[in-house]
Write an enzyme that holds these catalytic residues in place. Sequence first.
Site, short mmCIF file in Angstrom:
data_model
loop_
_atom_site.label_atom_id
_atom_site.label_comp_id
_atom_site.label_asym_id
_atom_site.label_seq_id
_atom_site.Cartn_x
_atom_site.Cartn_y
_atom_site.Cartn_z
N ASP A 65 27.90 37.10 38.01
CA ASP A 65 29.15 36.90 38.75
C ASP A 65 29.85 35.69 38.13
O ASP A 65 29.38 34.55 38.27
CB ASP A 65 28.80 36.65 40.22
CG ASP A 65 30.04 36.42 41.08
OD1 ASP A 65 31.11 36.09 40.54
OD2 ASP A 65 29.93 36.55 42.31
N VAL A 66 30.98 35.92 37.44
CA VAL A 66 31.60 34.82 36.68
C VAL A 66 32.18 33.73 37.57
O VAL A 66 32.52 32.65 37.09
CB VAL A 66 32.70 35.33 35.70
CG1 VAL A 66 32.13 36.29 34.69
CG2 VAL A 66 33.88 35.92 36.46
N ASN A 92 37.68 38.51 30.68
CA ASN A 92 38.46 39.66 31.17
C ASN A 92 38.34 39.85 32.67
O ASN A 92 39.29 40.33 33.31
CB ASN A 92 37.99 40.93 30.44
CG ASN A 92 38.46 42.18 31.13
OD1 ASN A 92 39.60 42.61 30.97
ND2 ASN A 92 37.59 42.80 31.94
N TYR A 158 46.84 35.64 42.99
CA TYR A 158 46.72 36.29 41.68
C TYR A 158 47.75 35.71 40.71
O TYR A 158 47.42 35.32 39.58
CB TYR A 158 46.92 37.80 41.84
CG TYR A 158 46.76 38.59 40.56
CD1 TYR A 158 45.50 39.00 40.14
CD2 TYR A 158 47.87 38.94 39.78
CE1 TYR A 158 45.35 39.74 38.97
CE2 TYR A 158 47.71 39.67 38.61
CZ TYR A 158 46.45 40.08 38.21
OH TYR A 158 46.31 40.80 37.05
N LYS A 162 47.06 33.53 37.29
CA LYS A 162 47.46 33.95 35.94
C LYS A 162 48.41 32.94 35.30
O LYS A 162 48.36 32.73 34.09
CB LYS A 162 48.08 35.35 35.98
CG LYS A 162 47.10 36.44 36.43
CD LYS A 162 45.89 36.57 35.50
CE LYS A 162 45.01 37.74 35.89
NZ LYS A 162 43.83 37.89 35.00
P1 NAD Z 1 39.38 46.53 36.91
O1 NAD Z 1 39.33 46.27 38.37
O2 NAD Z 1 39.47 47.94 36.46
O3 NAD Z 1 38.14 45.84 36.21
C1 NAD Z 1 37.87 44.49 36.45
C2 NAD Z 1 36.47 44.19 35.98
O4 NAD Z 1 36.13 42.86 36.35
C3 NAD Z 1 35.45 45.11 36.63
O5 NAD Z 1 34.50 45.50 35.66
C4 NAD Z 1 34.83 44.20 37.69
O6 NAD Z 1 33.50 44.56 38.01
C5 NAD Z 1 34.86 42.87 36.98
N1 NAD Z 1 34.71 41.74 37.88
C6 NAD Z 1 35.40 41.47 39.01
N2 NAD Z 1 34.93 40.35 39.58
C7 NAD Z 1 33.92 39.91 38.78
C8 NAD Z 1 33.05 38.80 38.83
N3 NAD Z 1 33.10 37.91 39.83
N4 NAD Z 1 32.14 38.65 37.84
C9 NAD Z 1 32.06 39.54 36.82
N5 NAD Z 1 32.87 40.61 36.72
C10 NAD Z 1 33.78 40.79 37.70
O7 NAD Z 1 40.57 45.69 36.30
P2 NAD Z 1 41.33 45.84 34.90
O8 NAD Z 1 42.59 46.53 35.14
O9 NAD Z 1 40.41 46.36 33.86
O10 NAD Z 1 41.68 44.31 34.65
C11 NAD Z 1 41.00 43.51 33.69
C12 NAD Z 1 41.76 42.21 33.55
O11 NAD Z 1 43.10 42.48 33.13
C13 NAD Z 1 41.87 41.40 34.84
O12 NAD Z 1 41.77 40.02 34.53
C14 NAD Z 1 43.26 41.75 35.34
O13 NAD Z 1 43.80 40.74 36.15
C15 NAD Z 1 44.00 41.89 34.03
N6 NAD Z 1 45.22 42.71 34.16
C16 NAD Z 1 45.14 44.06 34.42
C17 NAD Z 1 46.32 44.79 34.53
C18 NAD Z 1 46.34 46.27 34.79
O14 NAD Z 1 47.42 46.83 34.98
N7 NAD Z 1 45.21 46.96 34.80
C19 NAD Z 1 47.56 44.15 34.39
C20 NAD Z 1 47.59 42.79 34.14
C21 NAD Z 1 46.41 42.08 34.02
#
Ligand code: NAD
Length: 261
Positions: A65-66, A92, A158, A162
Amino acid sequence: MFDDLRGKTAVVTGSSKGLGAAIARRFGAEGMNVVANYRTDEEGARETVRAVEEAGGAAAAVQADVSKPECVDALYDAAMFSFGGIDIWVNNAGIEVGTPSDQKSIEEWKKVIDVNLTGLFAGSQRAIQHFLERDMPGVIVNLSSVHEIIPWPHFADYAASKAGVGMLTKTLALEYADRGIRVNAVAPGAMNTPINAKKFADPAALESTVKLVPMGRIGDPEDVSAAVAWLASEQAKYVTGVTLYVDGGMTLYPGFQHGDG
Ligand code: NAD
């Protein structure tokens, strides 16, 4: 493909699904070793490991858990045990919870900040210590968001996290530029990943999001993983402290797109 990435080792936090899984797969295709971190979704992480191996790389799934610094240390130790070194650390993992700000609990606020900002700092710090101890170059790539600069009602924590990622990226980049450590961010717009699955399953919600994208479509995870791979590679050796927006133009004030305004 970037030849210099072959044989290098990367930690990708939160890579059991979504963008993290796509980044891991891309690193696999580059012939890299990948530490696929997950929090609870062990099966998803195993799937990522399989995909990395099928793509031509090697991988190990590691639970952590990061948001807990001691878990980030354990993630680092597991990466060292699996592959004997680290060249690239991709922060990520991220979460979002939508609640009007007047009703948001401090617990909810703290949880988002702990994962998205403090977890990202803890991972960066561990990677930087590793690079400095060995007097070696290294790369950190942080997942930011268009909400680094676009305000987002109901998602104040959020958006604040960011915006913090943007400044943390710049500050660490400046602090360690003369030690050969590059720190950059990739800021996705609206991407097809599980974080958005519920929203995009609703045609009206999907349409209202697409309207915010000048290119007129939701992005693919591979659009993001390509940008991360480039920033990780030697092709970007003179690039540090930037946020690279991968957003189909979402940050270009789409309301003005057709001469309005
Ligand atoms: P997602 O929810 O599909 O995946 C997020 C991942 O982070 C999952 O594998 C989850 O298990 C993991 N995670 C969450 N909390 C955690 C913790 N405490 N320790 C370890 N792992 C943890 O999200 P995504 O869309 O793949 O997003 C990935 C990154 O990109 C995030 O930082 C998100 O904010 C950013 N982002 C995504 C989008 C989008 O449209 N999908 C847009 C802008 C930014």
